[in-house]
Design an enzyme around this catalytic site. Structure first.
Site, short mmCIF file in Angstrom:
data_model
loop_
_atom_site.label_atom_id
_atom_site.label_comp_id
_atom_site.label_asym_id
_atom_site.label_seq_id
_atom_site.Cartn_x
_atom_site.Cartn_y
_atom_site.Cartn_z
N ARG A 273 1.56 -10.91 5.69
CA ARG A 273 3.02 -10.88 5.89
C ARG A 273 3.42 -10.28 7.23
NH1 ARG A 273 6.04 -8.96 0.63
NH2 ARG A 273 7.79 -9.64 1.91
N PRO B 254 0.84 -1.21 0.00
CA PRO B 254 0.00 0.00 0.00
C PRO B 254 0.87 1.25 0.00
CG PRO B 254 -0.64 -1.51 1.78
CD PRO B 254 0.64 -2.02 1.19
N GLU B 255 0.63 2.13 -0.95
CA GLU B 255 1.33 3.41 -0.97
C GLU B 255 0.39 4.48 -0.41
OE1 GLU B 255 3.87 4.54 -4.09
OE2 GLU B 255 4.12 2.53 -4.87
N ARG C 220 22.38 18.29 -3.78
CA ARG C 220 22.31 16.84 -3.93
C ARG C 220 22.51 16.40 -5.38
NH1 ARG C 220 18.79 17.48 0.70
NH2 ARG C 220 19.37 15.95 2.27
N HIS D 278 -5.16 -14.94 8.68
CA HIS D 278 -4.45 -13.65 8.73
C HIS D 278 -5.29 -12.48 9.23
CE1 HIS D 278 -1.39 -15.91 6.69
NE2 HIS D 278 -2.05 -15.94 5.55
#
Ligand SMILES: [Zn+2]
Length: 271
Positions: A110, A2-3, A152, A91
């Site tokens: 997971r 999930p973002e 950078r 789960h």
């Protein structure tokens, strides 16, 4: 995984079901998440009313009159709002049972997800205290990107994916935003002009906003994240489109590996 848009979609999905609801009980079926769930949370939270469903980076914040539950979906976690009597499946690790008769059920194959409770300001919690600016908030703006890119030499794509500089711009959204901003992913961060910084900030915000909007309108019964970008995928310009014609100029989209992640771009549209 999930973002940020998936987590925000989840937040919007659960919000109408949980805000104003009293927590009847919190049941931890399996404590073994990324960090063991403190059994004391159940006592602390029972009988409390959820006042707000917030988010900071990829943490969901369920604020109650006694403190805040801090939930992270990890790599594979999802939340569903179900009748409390619904049998659990494999789960399903945590249930937050509400006085509506529904339960907010956390499933995580997971187990990289996490659940904490804090009585203080959640934004001062050790997990949240040092987080970088939110990409959709005003503090992430052209001035900020200009400032952090000056010294950078790192590639701009890797810079915008660095969660110590800005949170929640994952691989899909970084490739898409750079295409929209017409900037090559490999450009050194410090080579960006002021105008390009402004364009990239706008592109990141537009990409994430559209992903949230699409996730929120097409994944109706999904109040959790399964890691797929869902219908957003149909609107992608470059991500996973290697060899296919650019939607703007028809040249084939190119792909290369950058920081162990696939990057997609158009050599004609991006400078
Ligand atoms: Zn193109």
């Amino acid at each position: 995984m999930p973002e940020l848009p998936e987590v925000e979609t989840t937040r919007r999905g659960i919000e109408p079901h949980v805000v104003g609801r009293r927590i009847r009980q919190l049941l931890v079926h399996d404590r073994r998440l990324r960090w063991p769930v403190d059994p004391g949370i159940a006592t602390a939270i029972a009988g409390r009313v959820i006042q707000r469903a917030g988010r900071r980076a990829k943490y969901l914040l369920l604020e109650t009159d006694a403190g805040t539950l801090i939930l992270h979906l990890g790599m594979s976690g999802s939340l569903r709002v179900l009748p409390a009597s619904t049998p659990r499946i494999v789960h399903d690790h945590v249930d937050i049972e509400l006085d509506s008769g529904q339960t907010l059920r956390f499933n995580d194959p997971r187990r990289f997800g996490s659940l904490f409770f804090t009585t203080g300001d959640p934004k001062s919690h050790p997990l949240l205290r040092h987080l970088a600016p939110e990409p959709l908030e005003d503090e992430f703006n052209a001035d900020y990107l200009w400032k952090i890119t000056r010294r950078r030499a790192v590639a701009i794509k890797q810079l915008i994916m660095n969660s110590r500089l800005v949170v929640g711009v994952g691989n899909i959204y970084a490739s898409e935003a750079l295409f929209r901003a017409r900037i090559r992913p490999r450009r050194q961060a410090r080579s960006l002009t002021r105008q390009e910084c402004a364009r990239l900030v706008r592109a990141i915000k537009a990409t994430l906003t559209m992903a949230v909007k699409v996730g929120g309108t097409t994944l109706r019964d999904y109040v959790g994240a399964d890691g797929n970008p869902g219908y957003f995928r149909q609107k992608l310009y470059v991500y996973e489109r290697a060899g296919k014609p650019c939607r703007v100029c028809r040249q084939p989209i190119r792909q290369f590996t950058q920081g162990q992640r696939s990057t997609y771009w158009c050599a004609n549209c991006q400078k």
